[in-house]
Design a protein around this motif. Structure first.
Motif, PDB file in Angstrom:
ATOM      1  N   THR A 202      29.767  40.626 -15.986  1.00 32.32           N
ATOM      2  CA  THR A 202      30.914  40.480 -15.098  1.00 32.32           C
ATOM      3  C   THR A 202      32.037  41.344 -15.649  1.00 32.32           C
ATOM      4  O   THR A 202      31.953  41.866 -16.767  1.00 32.32           O
ATOM      5  CB  THR A 202      31.403  39.021 -15.026  1.00 32.32           C
ATOM      6  OG1 THR A 202      31.912  38.636 -16.304  1.00 32.32           O
ATOM      7  CG2 THR A 202      30.278  38.071 -14.617  1.00 32.32           C
ATOM      8  N   LEU A 203      33.101  41.480 -14.884  1.00 33.30           N
ATOM      9  CA  LEU A 203      34.234  42.259 -15.374  1.00 33.30           C
ATOM     10  C   LEU A 203      34.883  41.608 -16.593  1.00 33.30           C
ATOM     11  O   LEU A 203      35.512  42.274 -17.404  1.00 33.30           O
ATOM     12  CB  LEU A 203      35.254  42.460 -14.254  1.00 33.30           C
ATOM     13  CG  LEU A 203      34.754  43.324 -13.095  1.00 33.30           C
ATOM     14  CD1 LEU A 203      35.806  43.413 -12.003  1.00 33.30           C
ATOM     15  CD2 LEU A 203      34.356  44.714 -13.575  1.00 33.30           C
ATOM     16  N   ASP A 204      34.731  40.279 -16.728  1.00 37.57           N
ATOM     17  CA  ASP A 204      35.307  39.574 -17.876  1.00 37.57           C
ATOM     18  C   ASP A 204      34.352  39.480 -19.063  1.00 37.57           C
ATOM     19  O   ASP A 204      34.783  39.331 -20.195  1.00 37.57           O
ATOM     20  CB  ASP A 204      35.731  38.162 -17.463  1.00 37.57           C
ATOM     21  CG  ASP A 204      36.827  38.175 -16.412  1.00 37.57           C
ATOM     22  OD1 ASP A 204      37.684  39.082 -16.461  1.00 37.57           O
ATOM     23  OD2 ASP A 204      36.827  37.290 -15.543  1.00 37.57           O
ATOM     24  N   SER A 205      33.067  39.553 -18.811  1.00 38.26           N
ATOM     25  CA  SER A 205      32.062  39.417 -19.867  1.00 38.26           C
ATOM     26  C   SER A 205      31.079  40.573 -19.773  1.00 38.26           C
ATOM     27  O   SER A 205      30.077  40.494 -19.068  1.00 38.26           O
ATOM     28  CB  SER A 205      31.324  38.088 -19.719  1.00 38.26           C
ATOM     29  OG  SER A 205      30.293  38.004 -20.672  1.00 38.26           O
ATOM     30  N   LYS A 206      31.361  41.621 -20.468  1.00 43.30           N
ATOM     31  CA  LYS A 206      30.554  42.845 -20.400  1.00 43.30           C
ATOM     32  C   LYS A 206      29.559  42.876 -21.554  1.00 43.30           C
ATOM     33  O   LYS A 206      29.785  43.508 -22.568  1.00 43.30           O
ATOM     34  CB  LYS A 206      31.464  44.067 -20.422  1.00 43.30           C
ATOM     35  CG  LYS A 206      32.426  44.093 -19.265  1.00 43.30           C
ATOM     36  CD  LYS A 206      33.390  45.242 -19.393  1.00 43.30           C
ATOM     37  CE  LYS A 206      34.302  45.265 -18.210  1.00 43.30           C
ATOM     38  NZ  LYS A 206      35.660  44.941 -18.532  1.00 43.30           N
TER      39      LYS A 206
ATOM     40  N   THR B  80      30.282  48.457 -22.630  1.00 42.26           N
ATOM     41  CA  THR B  80      31.505  48.983 -22.027  1.00 42.26           C
ATOM     42  C   THR B  80      31.410  50.477 -21.717  1.00 42.26           C
ATOM     43  O   THR B  80      32.305  51.017 -21.091  1.00 42.26           O
ATOM     44  CB  THR B  80      32.699  48.746 -22.968  1.00 42.26           C
ATOM     45  OG1 THR B  80      32.404  49.335 -24.237  1.00 42.26           O
ATOM     46  CG2 THR B  80      32.972  47.264 -23.140  1.00 42.26           C
TER      47      THR B  80
END
Length: 76
Positions: free
Chosen positions: A35-39, A58
């Motif tokens: 997710t955008l919060d948990s890469k 990332t």
């Protein structure tokens, strides 16, 4: 019955389906959700003491953000 990439294709989730009795060498692995919060991504190892681990993912954040943006726009 074996678990195959079909679960990922059908559900966008490579993890073992909760209602499945199928087994495979990968069925005990919980793949992290990107997710955008948990890469995070799963990294398999050839080290006998460590079969796999999760690492930060990332290096392709811009591309993944674009895919998520399109997915959101389509209501998926």
């Amino acid at each position: 019955m074996r678990i195959t990439p079909v679960n990922f294709i059908n559900n966008r989730n490579p993890n073992h389906p909760c209602d499945s009795t199928a087994t495979s060498p990968l069925s005990n692995i919980t793949w992290p959700e990107y997710t955008l919060d948990s890469k995070e991504m799963l990294l398999f190892s050839d080290n006998s003491g460590e079969e796999y681990t999760t690492i930060p993912n990332t290096y392709r954040a811009d591309g993944i953000a674009a895919i998520i943006e399109v997915q959101t726009a389509l209501g998926a």
